[in-house]
Design a protein around this motif. Structure first.
Motif, PDB file in Angstrom:
ATOM      1  N   GLU A   1       0.831  -1.213   0.000  1.00  0.00           N
ATOM      2  CA  GLU A   1       0.000   0.000   0.000  1.00  0.00           C
ATOM      3  C   GLU A   1       0.862   1.258   0.000  1.00  0.00           C
ATOM      4  O   GLU A   1       0.478   2.294  -0.552  1.00  0.00           O
ATOM      5  CB  GLU A   1      -0.938   0.055   1.220  1.00  0.00           C
ATOM      6  CG  GLU A   1      -1.843  -1.145   1.371  1.00  0.00           C
ATOM      7  CD  GLU A   1      -1.216  -2.229   2.255  1.00  0.00           C
ATOM      8  OE1 GLU A   1      -0.415  -3.046   1.710  1.00  0.00           O
ATOM      9  OE2 GLU A   1      -1.525  -2.258   3.442  1.00  0.00           O
TER      10      GLU A   1
ATOM     11  N   LYS B   1       1.365   6.902  -6.840  1.00  0.00           N
ATOM     12  CA  LYS B   1       0.260   7.805  -7.175  1.00  0.00           C
ATOM     13  C   LYS B   1       0.630   9.250  -6.836  1.00  0.00           C
ATOM     14  O   LYS B   1       0.301  10.181  -7.587  1.00  0.00           O
ATOM     15  CB  LYS B   1      -1.013   7.388  -6.412  1.00  0.00           C
ATOM     16  CG  LYS B   1      -1.646   6.133  -6.981  1.00  0.00           C
ATOM     17  CD  LYS B   1      -2.683   5.526  -6.062  1.00  0.00           C
ATOM     18  CE  LYS B   1      -4.006   6.240  -6.091  1.00  0.00           C
ATOM     19  NZ  LYS B   1      -5.047   5.473  -5.341  1.00  0.00           N
TER      20      LYS B   1
ATOM     21  N   LYS C   1       0.668   4.225  -2.745  1.00  0.00           N
ATOM     22  CA  LYS C   1       0.494   5.629  -2.350  1.00  0.00           C
ATOM     23  C   LYS C   1       1.625   6.491  -2.923  1.00  0.00           C
ATOM     24  O   LYS C   1       1.398   7.598  -3.410  1.00  0.00           O
ATOM     25  CB  LYS C   1       0.474   5.724  -0.817  1.00  0.00           C
ATOM     26  CG  LYS C   1       0.121   7.093  -0.280  1.00  0.00           C
ATOM     27  CD  LYS C   1       0.131   7.115   1.251  1.00  0.00           C
ATOM     28  CE  LYS C   1      -0.059   8.538   1.758  1.00  0.00           C
ATOM     29  NZ  LYS C   1       0.164   8.652   3.205  1.00  0.00           N
TER      30      LYS C   1
ATOM     31  N   GLY D   1      -5.730  -3.292  -4.319  1.00  0.00           N
ATOM     32  CA  GLY D   1      -6.038  -2.130  -3.492  1.00  0.00           C
ATOM     33  C   GLY D   1      -6.469  -0.932  -4.318  1.00  0.00           C
ATOM     34  O   GLY D   1      -7.014  -1.080  -5.409  1.00  0.00           O
ATOM     35  N   GLU D   2      -6.184   0.244  -3.777  1.00  0.00           N
ATOM     36  CA  GLU D   2      -6.650   1.499  -4.377  1.00  0.00           C
ATOM     37  C   GLU D   2      -5.755   1.908  -5.543  1.00  0.00           C
ATOM     38  O   GLU D   2      -4.990   2.875  -5.445  1.00  0.00           O
ATOM     39  CB  GLU D   2      -6.621   2.606  -3.328  1.00  0.00           C
ATOM     40  CG  GLU D   2      -7.472   2.336  -2.112  1.00  0.00           C
ATOM     41  CD  GLU D   2      -8.734   3.176  -2.139  1.00  0.00           C
ATOM     42  OE1 GLU D   2      -8.726   4.271  -2.729  1.00  0.00           O
ATOM     43  OE2 GLU D   2      -9.738   2.725  -1.557  1.00  0.00           O
ATOM     44  N   THR D   3      -5.861   1.148  -6.606  1.00  0.00           N
ATOM     45  CA  THR D   3      -4.995   1.445  -7.752  1.00  0.00           C
ATOM     46  C   THR D   3      -5.721   1.149  -9.051  1.00  0.00           C
ATOM     47  O   THR D   3      -6.566   0.255  -9.116  1.00  0.00           O
ATOM     48  CB  THR D   3      -3.695   0.611  -7.695  1.00  0.00           C
ATOM     49  OG1 THR D   3      -2.912   0.896  -8.866  1.00  0.00           O
ATOM     50  CG2 THR D   3      -3.981  -0.895  -7.644  1.00  0.00           C
ATOM     51  N   ARG D   4      -5.401   1.918 -10.066  1.00  0.00           N
ATOM     52  CA  ARG D   4      -5.935   1.675 -11.403  1.00  0.00           C
ATOM     53  C   ARG D   4      -4.908   0.954 -12.262  1.00  0.00           C
ATOM     54  O   ARG D   4      -5.079   0.825 -13.471  1.00  0.00           O
ATOM     55  CB  ARG D   4      -6.320   3.014 -12.044  1.00  0.00           C
ATOM     56  CG  ARG D   4      -7.528   3.658 -11.359  1.00  0.00           C
ATOM     57  CD  ARG D   4      -7.592   5.149 -11.669  1.00  0.00           C
ATOM     58  NE  ARG D   4      -8.019   5.410 -13.021  1.00  0.00           N
ATOM     59  CZ  ARG D   4      -7.948   6.620 -13.610  1.00  0.00           C
ATOM     60  NH1 ARG D   4      -7.429   7.637 -12.944  1.00  0.00           N
ATOM     61  NH2 ARG D   4      -8.385   6.799 -14.825  1.00  0.00           N
TER      62      ARG D   4
END
Lengths: 150, 150
Positions: free
Chosen positions: A28, A35, A32, A88-91
């Motif tokens: 993660e 990004k 982060k 997770g929070e990813t494209r």
């Protein structure tokens, strides 16, 4: 197979000319970080775009400052694409890890075009900036089209 | 009073030696940008910290690369503290906008200490790095204590 893909990407990443290799505690953190680096790059790239498209007045000094930051930032995100950070929070698309050679090429194309953009900005000539900005934007788009989810 | 605070901060920010002034479409964009710049800075600062605290082997080249990035990043976040960006997904305290002079001083202290950290890293001497890292860390903490919510 998954291990092989990871090893391949590790080999690919280790050959990129990144100024500092990744040392992330958790996947993660890597997500982060990459990004964040891309966000900062996009902000400064956008300011150049405003000038290149005549939406903002051309200021050679400001253009050179922004282009220098863009070049610095262009080298950073790659270290964040570590194995295990595809969730997770990813494209990020899985192809980043399954087609590491293509991803490496896309990253190198972007870095090369951005280095030229920085050189163009330093000339203080708006036409040079416009041309180099257009070439750089193509490399952004090519990588996003291939490796970023909508 | 609120307008006055905004104008004061605008004046403060305009005197900071930031390489590129902010041009954000929305306050949320400014928040995202400053957080991204601080995230990138923190990652590279952390790598120096690992060496400075003997948790990672000292590598003079890697230290110099990280310190250079930290110095570049140290100049960026301030442009993101625009008027109207005290709301939303941010830990920024209102004092940033109500005590702009103190915030400016804190930002200058950090930038100055980080410039010294970069110079120290370039010497290739671990003791120099340790000392400069400690001084820089103090300026991070001072600003966080005064201007960042828990």
């Amino acid at each position: 197979m998954k291990l092989l893909a990871s090893l391949t990407l590790a080999a690919v990443v280790s050959t990129l000319s990144v100024p500092a290799m990744a040392q992330f505690q958790k996947p993660e953190d890597a997500v982060k970080y990459r990004k964040a680096a891309l966000t900062v790059m996009a902000a400064h790239f956008g300011r150049l775009g405003a000038m290149a498209s005549d939406k903002a007045p051309f200021d050679a000094k400001v253009a050179a400052e922004n282009a220098a930051i863009v070049e610095t930032m262009s080298k950073l995100p790659w270290a964040g694409f570590v194995a295990g950070s595809e969730k997770g929070e990813t494209r990020a698309k899985p192809e980043i890890w399954t087609d590491g050679a293509k991803f490496k090429k896309a990253s190198e194309d972007m870095m090369a075009s951005v280095a030229q953009l920085n050189a163009a900005a330093k000339t203080g000539n708006l036409d040079n900036l416009k041309k180099a900005f257009g070439e750089s934007a193509k490399t952004c788009k090519a990588c996003h089209d291939a490796f970023r989810k909508e």
